[in-house]
Design a protein around this motif. Structure first.
Motif, short mmCIF file in Angstrom:
data_model
loop_
_atom_site.label_atom_id
_atom_site.label_comp_id
_atom_site.label_asym_id
_atom_site.label_seq_id
_atom_site.Cartn_x
_atom_site.Cartn_y
_atom_site.Cartn_z
N ASN A 79 9.13 19.22 -12.84
CA ASN A 79 9.57 19.22 -11.44
C ASN A 79 10.47 18.00 -11.25
O ASN A 79 9.99 16.88 -11.14
CB ASN A 79 8.39 19.18 -10.48
N ASP A 111 0.05 3.97 -2.70
CA ASP A 111 -0.26 5.34 -2.30
C ASP A 111 0.64 6.33 -3.02
O ASP A 111 0.19 7.35 -3.57
CB ASP A 111 -0.07 5.51 -0.79
N ALA A 112 1.93 6.03 -3.00
CA ALA A 112 2.88 6.95 -3.62
C ALA A 112 2.66 7.02 -5.12
O ALA A 112 2.71 8.10 -5.72
CB ALA A 112 4.31 6.50 -3.30
N LEU A 134 0.73 18.73 -13.11
CA LEU A 134 1.80 19.67 -13.44
C LEU A 134 2.06 19.72 -14.94
O LEU A 134 2.41 20.77 -15.48
CB LEU A 134 3.09 19.30 -12.69
N VAL A 187 -0.03 14.15 -9.39
CA VAL A 187 0.76 15.37 -9.36
C VAL A 187 1.45 15.62 -10.70
O VAL A 187 1.45 16.73 -11.22
CB VAL A 187 1.79 15.31 -8.22
N GLU A 203 9.91 0.29 -9.73
CA GLU A 203 9.50 -0.73 -8.77
C GLU A 203 8.28 -1.48 -9.28
O GLU A 203 8.21 -2.71 -9.20
CB GLU A 203 9.19 -0.06 -7.42
N LEU A 218 11.15 10.75 -8.09
CA LEU A 218 10.42 9.76 -7.29
C LEU A 218 9.52 8.92 -8.18
O LEU A 218 9.46 7.69 -8.05
CB LEU A 218 9.57 10.46 -6.23
N LEU A 227 -0.45 9.17 -5.92
CA LEU A 227 -0.18 10.60 -5.73
C LEU A 227 0.72 11.14 -6.84
O LEU A 227 0.48 12.24 -7.36
CB LEU A 227 0.47 10.84 -4.36
N MET A 228 1.74 10.38 -7.22
CA MET A 228 2.64 10.88 -8.26
C MET A 228 1.97 10.90 -9.63
O MET A 228 2.21 11.80 -10.43
CB MET A 228 3.91 10.03 -8.29
N TYR A 280 12.05 16.78 -8.84
CA TYR A 280 11.89 15.97 -7.64
C TYR A 280 10.76 14.97 -7.82
O TYR A 280 10.90 13.79 -7.49
CB TYR A 280 11.64 16.88 -6.43
N PHE A 281 9.65 15.43 -8.34
CA PHE A 281 8.55 14.51 -8.62
C PHE A 281 8.95 13.52 -9.70
O PHE A 281 8.64 12.32 -9.61
CB PHE A 281 7.31 15.30 -9.04
N SER A 300 0.81 -1.22 0.00
CA SER A 300 0.00 0.00 0.00
C SER A 300 0.84 1.27 0.00
O SER A 300 0.46 2.23 -0.68
CB SER A 300 -1.00 0.00 1.15
N PRO A 301 1.97 1.32 0.71
CA PRO A 301 2.78 2.54 0.56
C PRO A 301 3.18 2.79 -0.90
O PRO A 301 3.11 3.92 -1.38
CB PRO A 301 4.01 2.25 1.42
N LEU A 302 3.56 1.72 -1.58
CA LEU A 302 3.92 1.89 -3.00
C LEU A 302 2.73 2.40 -3.79
O LEU A 302 2.85 3.35 -4.59
CB LEU A 302 4.40 0.55 -3.57
#
Lengths: 230, 230
Positions: B149, B88-89, B100, B96, B162, B155, B92-93, B151-152, B84-86
């Motif tokens: 961006n 979730d990230a 953008l 975003v 992954e 990530l 969101l990415m 940074y985005f 789930s963390p993967l």
DNA sequence: CAATTCTTTTTTGTCGACAAATAGAATACA
DNA sequence: TGTATTCTATTTGTCGACAAAAAAGAATTG
């Protein structure tokens, strides 16, 4: 000025050099653009170039140094012209990590948060800018950890590192201002996290981040004017 | 099975090993948990252990391999228990970067997007799963680039890497299903970006990501049951 | 005197070798 | 037979040395 610990644990050399160089870069002890000489570092740390090189490869992977093939390697520059991507990413990560902390933290996370909060308040009271920068970053990194998403934690740590260099510049210029306000906001954030109030945590994280961004932006826009010599 | 290009450019060794190992890991040609032997790699590529080691340090920095100090290094495992963390990230990415892109893209970005979109559609039509995975990642990475961006983008690239491994597992199990739906959604996303419609881009990116997540989650919850041998 | 070529110097990338650390095999012992 | 200990073998981490590249300096030429 030579640290030569003639006895060292096997495998710890590169790690030690990495940690130390990283701190020196982030605390501006090594200015952006400074050349990095492998041989010099090898002499300084009393080891061969191989572990030095490993540390440099890792620093390069995190964008903290820049490498020209077959030529010099130097401390990464701070890109003052493109700050908005950094600020955008910071604000979003402040929001997300604070919100996730409110959602996913466990009781055992809270003592550390309170302790780091107190550390930050103490360094503000003591007007110790270096400590302020370090403890503030540690506080927010701990919040991110409590959110339990390693991907966000990783990006956020990187962003905090990057802004660490800028905060040093900031506090150099404005030593008279010490943000008691941020201490209060930290307390509010902790309260929202403890209350599992996701929306409040999100909102407070966002406001907190934007307040910092505004201050730093004000510094650099002022610096722009001072850049014109009379 | 030995690639020994006896003539190589100076400084390209580590880069080449890095790229190749990275692809082999992400395409599951090297299974998670596989041991990685430096000497073996050195022989295979016809070079000394030093550049191999540099490549491994970089891969380790990106979390693609795991290193036990003084002992073995192996391909990073896929943590199926903490997906789930993967996800979730990723969601969101997706949001975003798509938002953008709608905000910051320039006209010169669009031809590349259309081309990559066509590439993905072609690989879906050809039922070439490897190509699908690669072109889909390239398409979304290009959208992220258009968002400007770094940074985005950074990530997001890591998250796409992954999930690249997981998508290989997914398509291995479900070769009969080919997501024409995703092709259509890509077209909608491009349209929203071109129209500078931030909210639509955000919404479509989120829906797109969640659709993928749901499918992959369905696979793994089914696998959980199959894990019990009868 | 300027521009170009050649030489020297510096710094990196790569190599082969060795030593420390660990796992596994072999041995000793109860 | 089971357990603790020693020994061996494998693999890593580190080292010093060398060669390729690029920059800096010297020399040559127009």
């Amino acid at each position: 000025m030579s640290d030569t610990p003639s006895e060292r644990k096997r495998g710890s050399g590169a790690r030690m050099v990495y940690d130390l160089l990283r701190d020196e870069i982030l605390d501006l002890k090594l200015a952006p653009g400074s050349p990095i000489d492998e041989v010099q570092l090898a002499e300084r740390f009393g080891m061969s170039r191989t572990p030095i090189r490993e540390a440099l490869v890792r620093l390069s992977g995190e964008g903290l140094i820049e490498t020209l093939p077959n030529r010099s390697t130097m401390v990464a520059a701070i890109d003052f012209l493109n700050l908005s991507p950094l600020f955008d990413a910071l604000v979003l990560m402040y929001r997300v990590t604070t919100r996730l902390a409110a959602q996913n933290h466990r009781a055992e996370d809270l003592p550390a948060l309170h302790r780091l909060h107190a550390d930050y308040a103490a360094s503000v009271a003591a007007r110790d800018t270096s400590a302020m920068i370090a403890t503030n970053a540690a506080f927010h990194a701990a919040i991110a950890e409590a959110g339990r998403n390693p991907y966000f934690t990783g990006l956020f740590s990187r962003l905090l590192d990057e802004s660490r260099r800028m905060l040093h510049l900031y506090y150099r210029s404005y030593e008279e201002q010490f943000p008691q306000r941020f201490v209060d906001e930290h307390a509010e954030i902790i309260a929202a996290i403890e209350a599992h109030d996701l929306d409040a945590a999100d909102r407070l994280g966002k406001a907190h981040a934007e307040a910092i961004v505004v201050q730093v932006q004000a510094l650099f826009s002022r610096n722009d004017r001072l850049d014109i010599p009379l």
